[in-house]
Write an enzyme that holds these catalytic residues in place. Structure first.
Site, PDB file in Angstrom:
ATOM      1  N   HIS A   1      38.254 -22.312  30.408  1.00  0.00           N
ATOM      2  CA  HIS A   1      39.278 -21.275  30.203  1.00  0.00           C
ATOM      3  C   HIS A   1      38.850 -20.061  31.025  1.00  0.00           C
ATOM      4  O   HIS A   1      37.662 -19.843  31.255  1.00  0.00           O
ATOM      5  CB  HIS A   1      39.288 -20.936  28.711  1.00  0.00           C
ATOM      6  CG  HIS A   1      40.357 -19.995  28.266  1.00  0.00           C
ATOM      7  ND1 HIS A   1      40.275 -18.642  28.452  1.00  0.00           N
ATOM      8  CD2 HIS A   1      41.532 -20.215  27.632  1.00  0.00           C
ATOM      9  CE1 HIS A   1      41.352 -18.064  27.935  1.00  0.00           C
ATOM     10  NE2 HIS A   1      42.135 -18.990  27.434  1.00  0.00           N
TER      11      HIS A   1
ATOM     12  N   ASP B   1      31.598 -22.115  24.898  1.00  0.00           N
ATOM     13  CA  ASP B   1      32.869 -21.575  24.453  1.00  0.00           C
ATOM     14  C   ASP B   1      33.370 -22.479  23.325  1.00  0.00           C
ATOM     15  O   ASP B   1      33.778 -23.619  23.565  1.00  0.00           O
ATOM     16  CB  ASP B   1      33.841 -21.578  25.640  1.00  0.00           C
ATOM     17  CG  ASP B   1      35.248 -21.156  25.246  1.00  0.00           C
ATOM     18  OD1 ASP B   1      35.552 -21.090  24.047  1.00  0.00           O
ATOM     19  OD2 ASP B   1      36.052 -20.911  26.165  1.00  0.00           O
TER      20      ASP B   1
ATOM     21  N   GLN C   1      37.868 -23.745  20.843  1.00  0.00           N
ATOM     22  CA  GLN C   1      38.669 -24.896  20.406  1.00  0.00           C
ATOM     23  C   GLN C   1      37.867 -25.906  19.593  1.00  0.00           C
ATOM     24  O   GLN C   1      38.396 -26.966  19.246  1.00  0.00           O
ATOM     25  CB  GLN C   1      39.288 -25.603  21.626  1.00  0.00           C
ATOM     26  CG  GLN C   1      40.233 -24.738  22.429  1.00  0.00           C
ATOM     27  CD  GLN C   1      41.509 -24.365  21.671  1.00  0.00           C
ATOM     28  OE1 GLN C   1      41.846 -24.959  20.643  1.00  0.00           O
ATOM     29  NE2 GLN C   1      42.229 -23.374  22.175  1.00  0.00           N
TER      30      GLN C   1
ATOM     31  N   LYS D   1      42.317 -18.400  15.889  1.00  0.00           N
ATOM     32  CA  LYS D   1      42.606 -19.817  16.110  1.00  0.00           C
ATOM     33  C   LYS D   1      42.146 -20.670  14.942  1.00  0.00           C
ATOM     34  O   LYS D   1      42.335 -21.880  14.945  1.00  0.00           O
ATOM     35  CB  LYS D   1      41.910 -20.303  17.383  1.00  0.00           C
ATOM     36  CG  LYS D   1      42.464 -19.681  18.669  1.00  0.00           C
ATOM     37  CD  LYS D   1      41.739 -20.245  19.865  1.00  0.00           C
ATOM     38  CE  LYS D   1      41.926 -19.407  21.099  1.00  0.00           C
ATOM     39  NZ  LYS D   1      43.208 -19.640  21.758  1.00  0.00           N
TER      40      LYS D   1
ATOM     41  N   CYS E   1      45.702 -20.532  30.868  1.00  0.00           N
ATOM     42  CA  CYS E   1      44.484 -19.813  31.263  1.00  0.00           C
ATOM     43  C   CYS E   1      43.419 -20.757  31.802  1.00  0.00           C
ATOM     44  O   CYS E   1      42.213 -20.565  31.560  1.00  0.00           O
ATOM     45  CB  CYS E   1      43.902 -18.986  30.107  1.00  0.00           C
ATOM     46  SG  CYS E   1      45.025 -17.743  29.519  1.00  0.00           S
TER      47      CYS E   1
END
Ligand code: PMP
Length: 407
Positions: A119, A196, A199, A222, A362
């Protein structure tokens, strides 16, 4: 007794308010259960005060609630509370690492190795820091099905690699990357491993120490929590020696006119008045997810994913989906429909009450690699039902039929 996941929709006031809405954009932001909304309201109604500053009872209670939220988030990812830094979101967390660690440690010619499925939040901060330090950014390539090409690491992981930045789960392809495996070889050459987790934290059990990473970042919004709050986890031994990113109140040891000393982590990285209500709201979200069980969340999304992919394959040959087919894939389906532009497909779905996202999500380097300027993305979560998938597929068939002469 935990409720069946198909019945969770009633816990979400927005979904209850719009019974006809099929919300398939949770990878961008999730809906919020009543419990989280009430935690925010309760804080403002009953506890609101300046934290870590006032000598009065209300301030002490608010400070304690904020620190309790930190402990809850630590439990959520299997960490120590003093390793949990509250930030605004994943983007801020990754900027913090890039600036605080990168500006101090990167030199001309050092390599920052990032996967081609990152991302922009795990690309642009490194570009900014590379520009200032003379470091260079290189990519870990992908196999055609959307997995990392691990064999490339042998050549890529030279002594010059100081940082390896990797998304745990791709926000476009859903690919679950073998972070522990990559972290092991990256750390063997002395590279910092930055993950990261935007998700992964919402969708699967995460134990940060087992991932073998040095930093792990995720966003509250999220994972059923409020906007404006996220977490950066860092290894205690690294945080201890990390200079601050932002300066101001709350992060200092002593301040003179011309210099300052800094507080110990995590306070060192939380300059200014923090998002107290949001941290408490995020803790309520983490509690909710832990009660349901992150394994069940993952299983639920797997079931929906397999069901949706099967129906798309069998009933909509004009749809091209991307991403690996296997157990290493989260509940995200990026696709194109014939030669239609992704935005046209998303708009036509919206007219039938289906909320999906269209664009490059993104992840422009990834879309360049896919060879398409944009994809439509349907993403699932804890409250997504089989009925949602059925309505999505039926709506997509109508879009196909309507545009059949242009496919
Ligand atoms: N990384 C990934 C993989 C994401 O999916 C997102 C959100 N789309 C981000 C980072 C950025 O998250 P935020 O906008 O909350 O900072």
């Amino acid at each position: 007794m935990p409720k069946a996941l198909e019945n969770l929709r009633q816990d979400f006031p927005l979904l209850a308010r719009y019974p006809e809405l099929v919300y398939l954009n949770s990878a961008a932001t999730s809906q919020k259960p009543l419990r989280v909304i009430e935690a925010l309201a309760r804080y403002y109604k009953e506890q609101n005060a300046s934290i870590h500053r006032g000598a009065y009872t209300l301030s002490a209670q608010a400070s304690e609630a904020y620190e309790e939220a930190r402990r809850t988030l630590a439990r959520f990812i299997g960490a120590q509370a003093h390793e949990v830094i509250f930030v605004r979101n994943t983007t801020e967390a990754l900027n913090l690492v890039a600036y605080a660690w990168g500006l101090r440690n990167l030199r001309e010619g050092d390599v920052i190795l990032l996967s081609e499925m990152e991302h922009h939040a795990n690309l642009v901060p490194w570009h900014l820091v590379a520009e200032r330090t003379g470091a260079v950014v290189r990519g870990i390539p992908l196999h055609p099905e959307g997995r990392l090409d691990l064999s490339s690491l042998k050549d890529l992981l030279t002594e010059r690699v100081r940082v390896v930045g990797l998304t745990h789960v791709s926000n476009v392809l859903g690919t679950v990357n073998p972070v522990a495996q990559v972290a092991q070889v990256a750390r063997a050459v002395g590279a910092l491993v930055v993950v990261d987790g935007a998700q992964s934290a919402p969708h699967m059990p995460v134990r940060v120490r087992e991932l073998g990473a040095d930093f792990y970042a995720f966003s509250g919004h999220k994972m059923l929590g409020p906007t404006g709050i996220g977490v950066l986890w860092g290894r205690a031994e690294i945080l201890q020696n990390l200079p601050p990113f932002l300066g101001g109140g709350g992060m200092i040891g002593e301040v003179y006119l011309d210099r300052s000393t800094y507080a110990a982590p995590p306070a060192r990285f939380e300059a200014g008045t923090p998002a107290v209500a949001e941290a408490i709201g995020l803790a309520a979200a983490a509690e909710y997810l832990m009660e349901v069980g992150l394994n069940r969340v993952w299983q639920h999304e797997q079931e929906l994913l397999q069901y949706a992919l099967k129906r798309l394959d069998e009933e909509l040959p004009e749809v091209r989906t991307f991403g690996p087919r296997g157990a290493d894939r989260g509940g995200v389906i990026p696709f194109t429909l014939g030669h239609l532009h992704a935005h046209d497909v998303a708009t036509a779905l919206d007219q039938q009450g289906i909320a999906v996202r269209a664009g490059h999500h993104c992840a422009q380097p990834l879309h360049r690699w896919l060879g398409v300027p944009a994809t439509v993305r349907a993403s699932f979560y804890i409250y997504t039902t089989h009925e949602d998938i059925d309505r999505f597929i039926e709506a997509l068939k109508k879009v196909r039929d309507f545009f059949k002469d242009w496919l």
